[in-house]
Motif scaffolding. Structure first.
Motif, mmCIF file in Angstrom:
data_model
loop_
_atom_site.group_PDB
_atom_site.id
_atom_site.type_symbol
_atom_site.label_atom_id
_atom_site.label_comp_id
_atom_site.label_asym_id
_atom_site.label_seq_id
_atom_site.Cartn_x
_atom_site.Cartn_y
_atom_site.Cartn_z
ATOM 1 N N THR A 145 -8.305 14.334 -4.452
ATOM 2 C CA THR A 145 -8.365 13.888 -5.815
ATOM 3 C C THR A 145 -9.675 13.599 -6.259
ATOM 4 O O THR A 145 -10.653 13.675 -5.610
ATOM 5 C CB THR A 145 -7.501 12.338 -5.708
ATOM 6 O OG1 THR A 145 -8.245 11.520 -4.608
ATOM 7 C CG2 THR A 145 -5.972 12.491 -5.044
ATOM 8 N N GLN B 109 -2.757 14.338 -11.292
ATOM 9 C CA GLN B 109 -2.724 13.825 -9.902
ATOM 10 C C GLN B 109 -2.321 12.155 -9.805
ATOM 11 O O GLN B 109 -1.436 11.713 -9.098
ATOM 12 C CB GLN B 109 -4.350 13.808 -9.329
ATOM 13 C CG GLN B 109 -4.741 14.875 -8.995
ATOM 14 C CD GLN B 109 -6.330 15.117 -8.542
ATOM 15 O OE1 GLN B 109 -7.129 14.336 -8.847
ATOM 16 N NE2 GLN B 109 -6.685 16.416 -8.003
ATOM 17 N N GLN B 110 -3.046 11.402 -10.864
ATOM 18 C CA GLN B 110 -2.349 10.117 -11.146
ATOM 19 C C GLN B 110 -1.031 10.005 -11.116
ATOM 20 O O GLN B 110 -0.322 8.973 -10.583
ATOM 21 C CB GLN B 110 -3.238 9.379 -12.019
ATOM 22 C CG GLN B 110 -4.722 9.254 -11.785
ATOM 23 C CD GLN B 110 -5.500 8.533 -12.912
ATOM 24 O OE1 GLN B 110 -4.755 7.718 -13.737
ATOM 25 N NE2 GLN B 110 -6.847 8.848 -13.023
ATOM 26 N N ALA C 50 -9.618 9.539 -1.299
ATOM 27 C CA ALA C 50 -9.871 10.653 -2.118
ATOM 28 C C ALA C 50 -10.167 12.088 -1.498
ATOM 29 O O ALA C 50 -9.818 13.042 -2.118
ATOM 30 C CB ALA C 50 -11.216 10.405 -3.126
ATOM 31 N N PHE D 8 -7.858 6.222 -6.865
ATOM 32 C CA PHE D 8 -8.595 7.045 -8.022
ATOM 33 C C PHE D 8 -9.644 6.087 -8.761
ATOM 34 O O PHE D 8 -10.659 6.591 -9.205
ATOM 35 C CB PHE D 8 -7.553 7.283 -8.781
ATOM 36 C CG PHE D 8 -6.506 8.285 -8.884
ATOM 37 C CD1 PHE D 8 -7.038 9.749 -8.704
ATOM 38 C CD2 PHE D 8 -5.498 8.162 -8.110
ATOM 39 C CE1 PHE D 8 -6.086 10.411 -8.441
ATOM 40 C CE2 PHE D 8 -4.461 8.886 -7.759
ATOM 41 C CZ PHE D 8 -4.888 10.259 -8.230
ATOM 42 N N ALA E 125 1.185 16.763 -7.642
ATOM 43 C CA ALA E 125 0.097 15.849 -7.532
ATOM 44 C C ALA E 125 -1.080 16.598 -6.957
ATOM 45 O O ALA E 125 -2.361 16.265 -6.879
ATOM 46 C CB ALA E 125 0.376 14.865 -6.462
ATOM 47 N N SER F 15 -7.012 15.330 -13.109
ATOM 48 C CA SER F 15 -6.665 14.099 -12.306
ATOM 49 C C SER F 15 -5.761 13.194 -12.941
ATOM 50 O O SER F 15 -5.164 12.236 -12.254
ATOM 51 C CB SER F 15 -8.331 13.167 -12.469
ATOM 52 O OG SER F 15 -8.671 12.914 -13.783
#
Length: 716
Positions: free
Chosen positions: A584, A665-666, A579, A573, A657, A662
């Protein structure tokens, strides 16, 4: 305790299931309304200087605050009659769209060059909207939908940003639930090798999520809860429901065979063994999550409270609802089964016993125990190497980059930064004079001296009035060229805060100041949270395992697996590696709250697997097995369960996810990596090697503490 619980379940299973059905009905009726009571903010420390500035601007100076920023661009120059006419029409539509619109400003009315596009073919329209945060978001979205023009219009600002984040979260949540349930249904049939048994985790998962939402609906009446808590509740509630169901159902089926089909005895042993493990496991995860409530941050507190509610419900369901279902089903839990499970089912009904074969987990465990020192060296090098990128982590607070790259609001905000000199993230200063009013001659003179001092701070490009004076106070905007989350911008905030006025109080806020205050708050409270987790879990693990050594070993192993997860977060990230493959949003930074949140959640889940394994090793040890045989026996009995549970939980986490936000996602990627590393590398490789070196010392504790543990270890 578990003996009494068994008797209640065995003789009152039908009544308990009716109560569970009533609770589900209440959840279906009341829980959905929780969506209307959640906050989209919460990343700023309560009581911090930047929070006081935000509150003052949102209340006292709300009429001057530009809530919505409209970017109006055309092919003609802004001085042309056609462009001016179009802007006048746009502003007329904005004012007519809602009575909450209190002020509309543009380049023509203010002559501020910052509102003019660098190419001279666009201007900003600043819209001030009255009302609370929810009203500002609703009105902003309504204006975006209602206003039409031959100019190219795009929209930015905090309110419309939070509106779109909320909408995206709700969309992602619905999709994740559907996808995860569908995939889990297929995988559970494969893992359980039976249809009926595979349905039970889904039932418990649905129960856990729904009832946790009901609990959350009650919590919002007493405290602020942020919208992100919904995702964590579903993730943890569904994930732990699957874990606990796998442990409970597998043990019940195993005991049906061992007890030659005796349902009562199989259920009793299951609840005293697997039930005890689930009880301690649930408490460890709850303690880890509740440690988040020490932070004066609504985001972390919400995650802690929401996650703890999900764990509590999943644990209660696993100890009461699931055993009640097993009591009612009995041997029918193996209906529609296949493979070796079908053979075991037939043997249990016939009162026969099937000889247990050595599993791959026992064989690999024996290998790693034989090569204990080389194994530990390799694992430590891998984990520490994977974690090393976290040493250069750049921490930030959420901004427009949490949205996907093709989001209209994100595109508008990026255009605002590139095509206009206007910054929507200046350093904001609430200046309050000690004189009777800001406009008195003495106060104005001192204000002039203060603004001059701030303007002279290296890196500050301008200081302008952001509001009209109200009483003794006024708002100033100090602008700079750097990005809001950069280290240089943070140093600017500290430099501006060093500037004082003799007869005035000054409070400095804005997005960068909020990050400065957030990092200071995290630095202050992290030791307290870690101490709570370490002490509480050490005591809890001791009462379960009766050892002072294993709790320390388990916590060190968990920290190592989390270190690897944190390092990979930075690579993905912050640096952007993988990515595109993982779809992501690489923003060049990690959200500052994510390591804290992931640590609390993943540490608890890792302890979950620790207890699965160490609890079964302890059973073998208590039955007289030597240290090596106890470890191999524990791996034999739980290796498949732990790895299957990890894969199933991984599926749930990955579904979340896949969010377009984001932050989620993290959380998802961080937890997914932690789960896989912990289950496969730590539990199946590191634990047997470590136990081999410790030998009998692994179970050491003073005799006095041993007697205490025997009395309160909840073994009955």
């Amino acid at each position: 305790m578990f003996g009494r619980l068994f008797r209640a379940v065995y003789y009152r299973a039908d009544e308990l299931l009716v109560v569970a059905a009533v609770i589900i009905g209440a959840a279906l009726y009341y829980a959905p309304s929780v969506m209307d009571h959640l906050s989209s903010t919460g990343f700023v420390p309560n009581g911090a200087e930047s929070t006081q500035v935000r509150d003052a601007i949102n209340t006292t100076f709300s009429k001057d605050k530009p809530t919505l920023i409209v970017l109006a661009e055309g092919d003609a120059d802004v001085d042309s009659t056609a462009f001016k006419t179009a802007i006048t029409d746009v502003e007329k539509q904005i004012k007519q769209a809602s009575p909450n619109v209190t002020n509309v400003q543009d380049f023509y009315s203010t002559q501020q060059q910052a509102l003019l596009a660098k190419d001279g073919k666009g201007t900003l329209v600043l819209v001030s909207i009255n009302g609370d945060i929810a009203q500002q978001q609703t009105v902003s979205a309504h204006i975006r939908d209602a206003v039409k023009s031959n100019l190219r219009l795009s929209f930015a600002g905090e309110a419309i940003l939070n509106h779109d984040i909320t909408a995206q979260i709700n969309s992602d949540l619905s999709r994740a639930e559907i996808v995860s349930f569908a995939i889990l249904a297929v995988l559970l049939i494969i893992v359980f090798r039976g249809v009926v048994a595979a349905v039970l985790p889904l039932i418990l998962g649905g129960f856990s999520v729904l009832v946790a939402f009901l609990v959350l609906r009650g919590l919002v009446e007493f405290t602020t809860v942020v919208e992100y808590a919904l995702n964590v509740i579903v993730l943890i509630g569904l994930g732990l429901a699957v874990d606990y169901s796998l442990l409970m159902v597998s043990r019940f089926r195993e005991e049906l065979v061992a007890q030659k089909g005796d349902i009562a005895e199989a259920l009793r042993i299951t609840m005293q063994s697997a039930g005890r493990t689930i009880f301690f496991s649930g408490l460890t995860v709850i303690i880890s999550l509740l440690a988040l409530t020490v932070f004066p941050l609504d985001f972390l507190r919400s995650m802690g409270l929401g996650g703890a509610a999900a764990v509590l419900v999943a644990m209660g369901g696993a100890l009461i609802v699931l055993p009640s279902l097993l009591r009612v089903l009995g041997h029918r839990v193996n209906w529609l089964s296949f493979g070796h499970v079908k053979a075991m089912h037939k043997a249990a009904r016939a009162g026969e016993v099937i000889a247990e074969k050595n599993s791959i987990w026992r064989k690999t465990g024996a290998f790693f125990m034989h090569w204990a020192i080389p194994t530990l060296v390799v694992v430590l090098v891998v984990l520490l190497g994977a974690g090393s990128p976290f040493l250069r982590a750049h921490l930030a607070t959420p901004d427009y980059t949490v949205l996907p790259a093709d989001s209209p609001v994100r595109i508008s905000t990026e255009k605002l930064q590139h095509d206009f000199a206007f910054s929507d993230s200046p350093i904001q200063i609430v200046y309050t004079t000690d004189y009777p009013g800001v406009e008195t001659p003495a106060a104005l003179a001192e204000l002039h001296d203060y603004t001059t001092a701030v303007s002279n701070v290296p890196g500050i490009t301008s200081v302008t009035l952001a509001s009209k004076p109200i009483g003794k106070s006024i708002v100033l905007d100090a602008r700079f060229d750097d990005t809001a989350m950069s280290a240089d911008a943070q140093n600017l905030v500290k430099a501006v805060r060093d500037q004082t006025a003799p007869q005035a109080s000054v409070k400095v806020g804005g997005a960068t100041a909020e990050l400065v205050d957030l990092l200071a708050t995290l630095t202050k409270y992290i030791p307290y949270a870690l101490a709570i987790i370490a002490i509480a879990l050490f005591v809890l693990l001791f009462f379960m395992l009766g050892s002072l050594v294993l709790p320390l070993v388990a916590m060190v192993q968990n920290v190592l697996s989390l270190a690897a997860s944190f390092g990979m977060l930075v690579l993905i990230f912050q640096d952007g590696h993988l990515a595109q493959l993982l779809h992501t949003n690489a923003s060049g930074a990690i959200d500052a709250t994510q390591p804290v949140l992931i640590f609390a959640v993943a540490f608890g889940l890792s302890m979950d697997y620790s207890l699965f394994l160490y609890g079964r090793i302890k059973e073998e040890h208590d039955h007289g097995a030597d240290p090596r045989a106890a470890v191999l026996g524990g791996l034999q009995k739980t290796g498949g369960i732990i790895t299957s549970a990890a894969v199933l939980l991984f599926v749930v986490v990955v579904a979340f996810a896949s969010s377009q936000i984001s932050i989620m996602q993290q959380i998802g990627v961080g937890l997914a990596l932690a789960i896989l590393v912990d289950a496969f590398l730590v539990r199946m490789v590191m634990v047997p090697a470590t136990m081999r070196l410790l030998g009998r010392a692994a179970w050491w504790a003073p005799k006095l503490l041993k007697r205490l543990q025997a009395r309160v270890g909840l073994s009955d």
